[in-house]
Design a protein around this motif. Sequence first.
Motif, PDB file in Angstrom:
ATOM      1  N   ILE A 273       0.773  -1.270  -0.048  1.00  0.00           N
ATOM      2  CA  ILE A 273       0.060   0.027  -0.128  1.00  0.00           C
ATOM      3  C   ILE A 273       1.020   1.212   0.040  1.00  0.00           C
ATOM      4  O   ILE A 273       2.030   1.244   0.705  1.00  0.00           O
ATOM      5  CB  ILE A 273      -0.857  -0.026   1.292  1.00  0.00           C
ATOM      6  CG1 ILE A 273      -2.013   1.069   1.126  1.00  0.00           C
ATOM      7  CG2 ILE A 273      -0.360   0.142   2.645  1.00  0.00           C
ATOM      8  CD1 ILE A 273      -3.158   0.982   1.943  1.00  0.00           C
TER       9      ILE A 273
ATOM     10  N   ALA B 194      -8.828   1.491  -0.833  1.00  0.00           N
ATOM     11  CA  ALA B 194      -8.519   1.791   0.608  1.00  0.00           C
ATOM     12  C   ALA B 194      -9.660   2.867   1.010  1.00  0.00           C
ATOM     13  O   ALA B 194     -10.174   2.860   2.437  1.00  0.00           O
ATOM     14  CB  ALA B 194      -7.234   2.726   0.601  1.00  0.00           C
TER      15      ALA B 194
ATOM     16  N   SER C  84      -7.000  -5.112   3.938  1.00  0.00           N
ATOM     17  CA  SER C  84      -7.507  -4.476   4.913  1.00  0.00           C
ATOM     18  C   SER C  84      -6.422  -4.096   6.160  1.00  0.00           C
ATOM     19  O   SER C  84      -6.406  -3.065   6.901  1.00  0.00           O
ATOM     20  CB  SER C  84      -8.682  -4.999   5.690  1.00  0.00           C
ATOM     21  OG  SER C  84      -9.844  -5.172   4.693  1.00  0.00           O
TER      22      SER C  84
ATOM     23  N   VAL D 154      -4.174  -1.197   5.082  1.00  0.00           N
ATOM     24  CA  VAL D 154      -5.027  -0.069   5.449  1.00  0.00           C
ATOM     25  C   VAL D 154      -4.787   0.300   6.670  1.00  0.00           C
ATOM     26  O   VAL D 154      -4.551   1.488   7.103  1.00  0.00           O
ATOM     27  CB  VAL D 154      -6.519  -0.105   4.719  1.00  0.00           C
ATOM     28  CG1 VAL D 154      -7.007   1.362   5.386  1.00  0.00           C
ATOM     29  CG2 VAL D 154      -6.658  -0.243   3.254  1.00  0.00           C
TER      30      VAL D 154
ATOM     31  N   ALA E 268      -7.969   9.151   0.471  1.00  0.00           N
ATOM     32  CA  ALA E 268      -7.593   7.769  -0.355  1.00  0.00           C
ATOM     33  C   ALA E 268      -8.274   8.067  -1.687  1.00  0.00           C
ATOM     34  O   ALA E 268      -9.475   8.130  -1.946  1.00  0.00           O
ATOM     35  CB  ALA E 268      -8.225   6.758   0.453  1.00  0.00           C
TER      36      ALA E 268
ATOM     37  N   THR F  63      -3.233   0.267  -3.405  1.00  0.00           N
ATOM     38  CA  THR F  63      -3.060  -0.914  -2.632  1.00  0.00           C
ATOM     39  C   THR F  63      -3.045  -2.153  -3.813  1.00  0.00           C
ATOM     40  O   THR F  63      -3.963  -2.253  -4.649  1.00  0.00           O
ATOM     41  CB  THR F  63      -4.555  -1.082  -1.969  1.00  0.00           C
ATOM     42  OG1 THR F  63      -4.519   0.165  -1.054  1.00  0.00           O
ATOM     43  CG2 THR F  63      -4.307  -2.345  -0.889  1.00  0.00           C
TER      44      THR F  63
END
Length: 92
Positions: free
Chosen positions: A24, A76, A52, A55, A71, A39
């Motif tokens: 990311i 994200a 996730s 993030v 974002a 991402t």
Amino acid sequence: MAEIKQGTNKFYVGDNENNPQAEITFQKQGDNQINIDHTGVPDELGGQGLGSQLVKSVVDYARDNNLKVTATCPFAKSVIEKNAEYQDVYSG
């Protein structure tokens, strides 16, 4: 779960931040804001919640450094908007 490491303007999984298995990335936007712009999780690592977790790594980094998060990465943005616990750092 794979170990998430911090690189330069990124968090990643793998041995080398220049050739990560998953990542990311974010860019500074002024003095107190970062923008998550990408991402990337390959299909073979998909479905494990890794995106996730990446993030969350950026959100935790933002909290630790008193930064706000935006974002432009659709994934994200979706994760942050759906998670009430991330709203303290999200600036839309």
